[in-house]
Every structure is written in structure tokens, then in C-alpha cells.
Design an enzyme around this catalytic site. Structure first.
Site, mmCIF file in Angstrom:
data_model
loop_
_atom_site.group_PDB
_atom_site.id
_atom_site.type_symbol
_atom_site.label_atom_id
_atom_site.label_comp_id
_atom_site.label_asym_id
_atom_site.label_seq_id
_atom_site.Cartn_x
_atom_site.Cartn_y
_atom_site.Cartn_z
ATOM 1 N N ASN A 62 0.838 -1.207 0.000
ATOM 2 C CA ASN A 62 0.000 0.000 0.000
ATOM 3 C C ASN A 62 0.869 1.252 0.000
ATOM 4 O O ASN A 62 1.812 1.314 -0.819
ATOM 5 C CB ASN A 62 -1.126 -0.036 1.049
ATOM 6 C CG ASN A 62 -0.741 -0.244 2.488
ATOM 7 O OD1 ASN A 62 -0.205 -1.282 2.840
ATOM 8 N ND2 ASN A 62 -1.032 0.714 3.338
ATOM 9 N N ASP A 63 0.618 2.211 0.811
ATOM 10 C CA ASP A 63 1.153 3.571 0.684
ATOM 11 C C ASP A 63 2.633 3.678 0.289
ATOM 12 O O ASP A 63 3.480 3.013 0.893
ATOM 13 C CB ASP A 63 1.049 4.312 2.015
ATOM 14 C CG ASP A 63 -0.230 4.038 2.770
ATOM 15 O OD1 ASP A 63 -1.107 3.366 2.229
ATOM 16 O OD2 ASP A 63 -0.341 4.488 3.913
ATOM 17 N N PRO A 64 2.949 4.621 -0.622
ATOM 18 C CA PRO A 64 4.345 5.006 -0.819
ATOM 19 C C PRO A 64 4.826 5.746 0.426
ATOM 20 O O PRO A 64 4.083 6.539 0.993
ATOM 21 C CB PRO A 64 4.298 5.957 -2.023
ATOM 22 C CG PRO A 64 2.903 6.481 -2.049
ATOM 23 C CD PRO A 64 2.023 5.418 -1.445
#
Ligand code: DQQ
Length: 575
Positions: A62-64
């Protein structure tokens, strides 16, 4: 008393209904699947894997996190489950690159190992301290209730060109705990710090108080002892703010600015990711450093209907300043739109959108984004279409490229706007309008655009298209990326994503579109990057060499494909 109680119930019910209606079809995160989170993939299905959008060989992402350029190397960290293809066991995976397109994976940089992050290492950012090198701030989870604190990590050996190993010193960690009046289970995702002339570093941390999203501001002289400012830098009634991002943009030109830049020739951007809807929105505004307040411009809506980087599947984004090319680059996570069971079968879930340069539009009312120029190095076979007229009902194939892995740039023009359909002022929600007036519903000027990832006989296709309406004082331009016809498979989330495009058509009578097509993703940039939409799609027929690309027009006004260039795209080296 009775009245106020029923009023409260009404408000709560109305709030939950309205939220579920706009919930982007995605369940809220941080839901743990104890029985699934460590089920490793038997095999990895290649069918919908991307050729040039970032994804690791297997498992959930998921998130960078903490993107940066340091000593000639780009670093991308991201939330990763090393053991399975659903969210859980979260660590910071780490990849490095010289060009933002080809990536080499290193060992995870940050993983649970200390009492202050024993239950998870969640999102955060990197700051490069002048003369001292990078420091990462991230959210540590300290217990099973997901209580959140902010922690720091630094490179074990700052002279290692790849910064492979990161340490989390016991001294000062955790550097920020929730404190009085702050909700410790909704307190996460520290930003990159900015430095001010008053000798303080400042960061924001996302949070929530009841239904109000908050970005708390902390100050520090030494980067280790942080004090919360009396008031959040900003807040709005939109539920929890995840992954805040706060940075300056130049009033003129496309160059990016260092996060610490302030002055009369800049505006600030505050972006938040809304946990309740899984959409993000941003405002442009003024940062009053002395008061530690940010006030959005009155041209930026500050709430559910606010401006978005992307009107599709794009979340938990984070930007960084790239001093090597004086640009600000934006990364965003594109989740899957299939089911958890499909993800387990596939053995992977989640990709990162193509990194985008971001700058302020000349109107000053919105941002503009464009894929980083390095992407063009993957372009190979090129085909062109010039001055090709599309009458109502035409769809013409763009032949000769690998349509499942392609980059297309096209400019459409038309001679008159007279046939534009009347705009009903109640059409404020672009996605509802796209749902009502899809690519097949005949219009006046439009729908026209691209049919991407299309099967030969159009059993499947993802249309990306414009449709123009006439309001009393202006023309309203809608851009849609409609996944409803993208796959014969059911049980997929297939939304008709859409956004309005702020453009003066009278002057030009032209609209441009770029689509990056990559097996299970169509990432589109309308009118030079003013309105952007990323769709995740899972065709069953329109795969690999069975995929086709068309231009089309289903409006009564003839449309000219003034100039189209399409390229087959090589695969990036992502190892
Ligand atoms: N994902 C992280 C959180 C963040 C959320 C956990 C956003 O830190 O708030 O994986 O997708």
C-alpha cells in the site's frame, strides 16, 4: 431533550449513509485478517501484472513512504506485507532507482523490532537534514489496539550509497506520543519536515477529533524533541485525515520547490487522504508561519467536494522535492479493484501509480500533473494518426502497437460547440453524471475519446472520454474513465470514475488526453494533466495481444483526431 436526541440520531444516520454512498467501494483499512495475513501465495498469477507500473514480485503493498533523492539515488519505501497478499504484518519495503522507472529491491528498511513499533511500522516521510543526511519519521504501533506514536529511523551507514540498513535509536524514540486531548488510535503519518528561519523544524501528523479531520503541527529545534502547537494547522469535517502532505508550489512555472521554501511567490498545498471515503482532496492556500495557520483560498473547496489529484483509484499519496531536476514528484498507491479472494489467488495486490511531476496551473486555481519525463525511455514502436475525422458512431482502431502495454497521447478538436447538451446545475457530482451518460449514450459534443483495453468485438473495453455540456455562462467538460464495461468478470469494483475539467473551450475548441495503459491499469491525464483518473480493470478477453485500442465518437458533432501518437511500452526493470 428528546428532540435533540432524535436529531443526534438523524445526523449520525445521515452521516453514515452519505459516507457509505461515497465510499469508493473499498473497505476501511487497518482491518487485520489473522487467518489470511500470513498465507503465502502458492504461485503468482501474471495475467494482470503490470509491465511498467511499480509493483514487487509478490504480496500486498500500500502507501508510498519516505520518497527521496539522496546522493544520486531515488529511494521508494512502501507499506508491504512480506508474508501475504492482504494487508497485515506491515513493514517498510525499500527499492532504489536512478531514473524513477527501473527499480531494484533491497531488504526491508524498517520493520517491527522495538517496543515502540512492535505491532507495525506504518506510513511516514523522509527529511534530508542539511549536512547530516536523511531521517525517516514513521508511525509505530505499540499495542494490539493499534495505539500510534511517531518514531524516527536513520541510516546505519550514511556513506552507503544505497542506505540499505536503517536503525531506530532508543534515545528519543518514540519522538512524539499523542498527549492530552489527542486521539492515540487516530494519530499517524508524519510529513516531511520543513525548516523555518525561527530555528524550528515543523511536521504535521494526521488525526481526527470526532468527525473532524485534523493535521496537528509539531515544532522542534533539534529534530528529536517535539512540541505540539496550540492549534492544528488546519482541520475540516471530513473524518480522519491520513497521510497529510504540505508543501509550497511556485506561482509561476513548472519548477518544484524545496519543502522549506516560503515567501510571496509561493502558495501552499495541503493534501489529506480521507479514511472514510478512500479519496484524497487538496486545497491551495496561504501558510502563515508566524501563526502556524494555513488558510485555504476561497477558490479551493475545503471538504468532500474538494479538488483531487486523481478522480480514480489513487490514495495515500506523498510528494517530494527532487533537487536533481528541480521538480516536485508525486507518488500515489492504486489499490486493487478485485476481491480479497482474488488477491489471494493472484498472490499479489496493489501497485504504485507512475510518479508524476506536479506544479501550479497558470490559473492558480488547481495543480497540474504529468508523468515524469523518464517514462518516455520505455516508449518503443510508435504509430500516428493525424487529422482523422470521427463521425457519430465511429470507432477506429489504432493498430500496430501492444495495446495492453502502451502510452497514448491524443488531441481532439471540433469546429463548433453549438450541439453541446444543456447542463443541469444539479449535476454537481461528476461520477454520477458519468454513470448516467456513459460512453454509449449519444450526446452532442461527445462522448469522444479512447476505448482502451478493448476486446476485438467490444465485449470488453475501458472508455476514457470527454463529454461537453453548455451551462448559461460557460461550457462544462466532463472526463470519464468508465470501468463498467471493462471486464466480463462479475464481483469486481467497476466504477465510472469522473472529474470535471477546468478549461476555456471557446478559445481553443480542443481537448487533449494521455492514457498509460498497463494490463490492469489505465492511468489518464486530461487536458495536459488538469484532471486525472486512474482505473484498475481486469479484462478477461482484452489481454496481452488480444487487447485493442480505438478512438471513438458517439456525439452528433464530428470530432477530429488532430494528432495522435501511441507507443508500445517496454517493460521496466523492477527486480
Ligand atoms: N496506511 C498506513 C497508515 C495510513 C494508511 C498503514 C493509509 O499509516 O494511515 O498501512 O492507507
Amino acid at each position: 431533550m428528546v428532540l435533540s436526541k432524535s436529531l443526534t440520531i438523524f445526523v449520525v444516520v445521515a452521516f453514515s449513509i452519505s459516507v457509505s454512498l461515497i465510499n469508493n467501494g473499498v473497505e476501511a483499512f487497518h482491518k487485520i485478517y489473522p487467518h489470511l495475513q500470513s498465507v503465502s501465495a502458492v504461485s503468482v498469477s501474471g495475467m494482470h501484472r503490470t509491465g511498467y507500473h511499480f509493483q514487487p514480485p509478490r504480496n500486498w503493498i500500500n502507501d508510498p513512504n519516505g520518497p527521496m533523492f539522496y546522493n544520486g539515488v531515488y529511494h521508494l519505501f512502501y507499506q508491504y506485507n512480506p508474508n501475504g497478499s492482504v494487508w497485515g504484518n506491515i513493514v517498510w519495503a525499500h527499492s532504489i532507482s536512478k531514473d524513477l522507472i527501473n527499480w531494484k529491491a533491497l531488504e526491508p528498511a524498517i520493520y517491527p523490532s522495538k517496543p515502540f513499533d512492535k505491532y507495525g511500522c506504518w506510513s511516514g516521510s523522509a527529511t534530508i537534514l542539511p549536512g547530516k543526511g536523511p531521517v525517516i519519521l514513521y508511525t509505530g504501533i505499540i499495542d494490539e489496539n493499534q495505539t500510534q506514536v511517531q518514531c524516527y529511523a536513520k541510516p546505519e551507514d550514511p556513506s552507503d550509497p544505497f542506505l540499505r540498513k536503517w536503525v531506530k535509536p532508543d534515545e528519543f524514540n518514540p519522538i512524539v506520543v499523542a498527549g492530552k486531548g489527542v486521539n492515540g488510535s487516530a494519530f499517524r503519518d508524519p510529513t516531511t519536515a520543513w525548516w523555518s528561519k525561527d530555528g524550528h523544524w515543523r511536521i504535521l501528523v494526521g488525526s481526527r477529533r470526532k468527525h473532524r479531520g485534523m493535521a496537528y503541527l509539531y515544532r522542534s529545534r533539534d529534530f528529536f524533541k517535539w512540541v505540539r502547537a496550540k492549534h492544528p494547522i488546519h482541520s475540516a469535517k471530513t473524518g480522519m485525515w491520513e497521510c497529510p502532505d504540505f508543501y509550497p508550489v511556485s506561482l509561476k512555472g513548472k519548477e518544484g520547490l524545496d519543502t522549506s521554501m516560503v515567501g510571496t511567490n509561493v502558495k501552499h498545498v495541503l493534501k489529506n487522504s480521507l479514511d472514510m471515503t478512500r479519496f484524497e482532496y487538496y486545497t491551495l492556500g496561504t501558510y502563515f508561519m508566524n501563526k502556524d495557520k494555513y488558510i485555504p483560498d476561497n477558490t479551493s473547496e475545503d471538504g468532500w467536494g474538494g479538488l483531487r489529484y486523481d478522480y480514480g483509484n489513487f490514495y495515500a499519496s506523498k510528494s517530494f522535492f527532487d533537487p536533481s531536476k528541480n521538480r516536485r514528484i508525486l507518488w500515489g498507491w492504486a489499490n486493487e479493484s478485485d476481491s480479497k479472494d482474488d488477491d489471494i489467488k493472484k498472490g499479489w495486490a496493489g501497485i504504485q501509480a507512475i510518479p508524476r511531476s506536479v506544479w501550479l496551473d497558470s490559473t492558480g486555481r488547481q495543480l497540474v500533473q504529468w508523468p515524469v519525463e523518464e517514462l518516455n525511455s520505455l516508449r518503443e514502436r510508435e504509430v500516428n494518426m493525424n487529422n482523422h475525422k470521427l463521425e457519430k458512431g465511429d470507432h477506429i482502431e489504432v493498430d500496430g502497437i501492444t495495446a495492453a502495454q502502451a502510452d497514448v497521447e491524443v488531441t481532439f478538436s471540433f469546429t463548433s460547440l453549438d450541439k453541446a447538451e444543456a447542463y443541469d446545475p444539479s449535476w454537481v457530482n461528476a461520477q454520477d453524471l458519468c454513470a448516467q451518460k456513459g460512453s454509449k449514450v449519444e450526446g452532442g459534443v461527445g462522448p469522444f475519446g479512447l476505448l482502451t483495453l478493448a476486446s476485438e468485438n467490444l465485449e470488453e473495453f475501458t472508455p476514457v472520454f470527454f463529454r461537453i455540456f453548455k451551462a448559461p455562462d460557460k461550457h462544462v467538460v466532463l472526463l470519464c474513465s468508465d470501468a463498467r464495461s471493462s471486464s466480463l468478470k462479475s464481483n469486481l469494483y467497476k466504477p465510472p470514475f469522473a472529474g470535471f475539467v477546468d478549461v476555456d473551450l471557446e478559445a481553443t475548441k480542443k481537448l487533449s488526453l494521455r492514457s498509460l495503459i498497463d494490463h490492469s491499469v489505465v492511468e489518464s491525464f486530461g487536458e495536459g494533466g488538469k484532471t486525472n483518473i486512474l482505473s484498475r480493470v481486469y479484462p478477461q478477453l482484452a489481454v496481452t495481444i488480444q487487447a485493442h485500442l480505438f478512438v471513438f465518437n458517439n456525439g452528433t458533432e464530428p470530432i477530429t483526431v488532430e494528432k495522435l501518437k501511441a507507443w508500445s511500452m517496454k517493460s521496466a526493470d523492477i527486480i
